[in-house]
Design a protein around this motif. Structure first.
Motif, mmCIF file in Angstrom:
data_model
loop_
_atom_site.group_PDB
_atom_site.id
_atom_site.type_symbol
_atom_site.label_atom_id
_atom_site.label_comp_id
_atom_site.label_asym_id
_atom_site.label_seq_id
_atom_site.Cartn_x
_atom_site.Cartn_y
_atom_site.Cartn_z
ATOM 1 N N SER A 158 0.817 -1.212 0.000
ATOM 2 C CA SER A 158 0.000 0.000 0.000
ATOM 3 C C SER A 158 0.850 1.260 0.000
ATOM 4 O O SER A 158 0.502 2.262 -0.628
ATOM 5 N N PRO A 172 -8.374 -9.276 -0.325
ATOM 6 C CA PRO A 172 -9.503 -9.026 -1.224
ATOM 7 C C PRO A 172 -9.228 -7.818 -2.113
ATOM 8 O O PRO A 172 -8.606 -6.843 -1.691
ATOM 9 N N SER A 173 -9.656 -7.887 -3.367
ATOM 10 C CA SER A 173 -9.508 -6.747 -4.267
ATOM 11 C C SER A 173 -10.339 -5.579 -3.745
ATOM 12 O O SER A 173 -11.402 -5.767 -3.148
ATOM 13 N N GLY A 174 -9.835 -4.383 -3.959
ATOM 14 C CA GLY A 174 -10.538 -3.193 -3.486
ATOM 15 C C GLY A 174 -10.367 -2.036 -4.451
ATOM 16 O O GLY A 174 -10.001 -2.235 -5.618
ATOM 17 N N LYS A 175 -10.568 -0.837 -3.950
ATOM 18 C CA LYS A 175 -10.508 0.359 -4.799
ATOM 19 C C LYS A 175 -9.131 0.540 -5.413
ATOM 20 O O LYS A 175 -9.007 0.897 -6.587
ATOM 21 N N ASP A 178 -5.619 -4.964 -6.536
ATOM 22 C CA ASP A 178 -6.074 -6.128 -7.294
ATOM 23 C C ASP A 178 -5.361 -7.355 -6.752
ATOM 24 O O ASP A 178 -4.213 -7.270 -6.300
ATOM 25 N N SER A 299 -0.980 -9.963 -4.734
ATOM 26 C CA SER A 299 -1.702 -8.695 -4.785
ATOM 27 C C SER A 299 -0.792 -7.619 -5.352
ATOM 28 O O SER A 299 0.433 -7.692 -5.223
#
Length: 336
Positions: A158, A172-175, A178, A299
């Motif tokens: 991040s 989990p995929s989010g805004k 991926d 991810s």
């Protein structure tokens, strides 16, 4: 009659191929002539003799079967046939240039670096297999590796400190994220080789309710998975030791200091008790729980199109497309 038609078709194809073979080396000269409409200027721009340009023009006209340029005073002028052909020549050269650019971009991977953050348990086989497959194609690529717990890996991703993160469970995929799953492996109860549970074919969670439990600390993927397993069973384990890596956990179990839940350990030291190590040794036993597995995945951060570094993009594409196949042997070994 059909055979004769086929022979004529083959002859026409051969003629077309021959014409194309004659024209291909002349395309850059024709394109430049079409732009300058001047033989001398074209020769200077291409760094060749004027006679070379004139001969190229003559050969091209002969191959096409019609004049492509006619003299107009001190310069030359495109014929209608040349004006029809020129856009296709420019398009062909543009396609070749695009291919060259792609090859050059990918060759720059040799000087690039991919930053990967991964959980400790993936350092023995999972990540090495992926890097090995990638380096077979791009041997000069550098890798910057960072090990840690699942939360730490995702925090590095991040923060932009890593290009990819290998974790379990899969994030989990989010805004801005991926993810893609790679493989699933079972979780097993690990006990001292002389423990009564070591002789069972399957262990229920109720069987270890009173056992001292050796676990990874908070923030580790395996800790979140084991916590979920015990929540499903309706009780909390009696934690005896917390550690920061699975090798230490396995070692503590091997010394008879508790039991644990871990992914398969393969041929890790301690699996087969030896006289020189005293009573150290551990055994894996299947666990009777629908949650006794972990999903391993990769991810990466979402980026604007074209902003992802080429080395990171190529490695990510290989991991997502070929990772499940490359790592299938790990799944087979775990099931054995």
């Amino acid at each position: 009659m059909l055979l004769l038609g086929e022979e004529k078709g083959k002859a026409a194809m051969e003629a077309d191929r021959k014409q194309l073979a004659q024209l291909l080396p002349l395309l850059p000269v024709l394109a430049e002539l079409g732009r300058t409409e001047h033989v001398t200027e074209t020769a200077e721009l291409l760094g060749v003799l004027q006679s070379t340009v004139s001969r190229a023009l003559a050969r091209a006209s002969a191959a096409v079967g019609t004049e492509l340029l006619v003299r107009d005073g001190r310069g030359v002028r495109l014929t209608p046939a040349a004006r029809t052909l020129l856009p296709y020549i420019e398009q062909a050269l543009a396609e070749v240039q695009a291919g060259l650019d792609l090859v050059r971009n990918e060759s720059q991977v040799v000087r690039g670096t991919v930053a990967v953050s991964f959980q400790h348990t993936f350092g023995e086989a999972t990540l090495p297999l992926l890097i090995s497959a990638f380096r077979a194609r791009h041997p000069g690529t550098g890798f910057r590796l960072s090990q840690g717990g699942r939360d730490a890996c995702l925090e590095e991703l991040s923060a932009g400190e890593a290009d990819l993160a290998l974790t379990a469970p899969v994030a989990p995929s989010g805004k801005n994220l991926d993810s893609a799953p790679l493989y699933r492996e079972p979780l097993r109860l690990v006990v001292h080789h002389a423990h009564p549970l070591a002789r069972l074919r399957m262990v229920r969670l109720a069987d270890i309710r009173t056992e001292p439990f050796v676990v990874l600390g908070p923030g580790y993927g395996l800790r979140s998975l084991t916590d979920a397993i015990f929540r499903e069973a309706g009780y909390r384990p009696r934690i005896a030791f917390e550690s920061q890596d699975s090798h230490t956990v396995r070692g503590l179990v091997s010394a008879g200091l508790g039991v644990s839940i871990l992914p398969p350990g393969g041929d890790a030291p301690g699996r087969n008790p030896r006289p020189e190590t005293g009573d150290l040794g551990w055994v894996e036993v299947p666990l009777d729980s629908p949650l006794a597995f972990r999903e391993v995945g990769v991810s990466w951060r979402r980026r604007k199109p074209g902003s992802e570094p080429v080395p990171a993009r190529l490695f990510r594409e290989l991991v997502v497309a070929q990772g499940p196949g490359l790592l299938s042997g790990l799944v087979t070994r775990a099931a054995g």
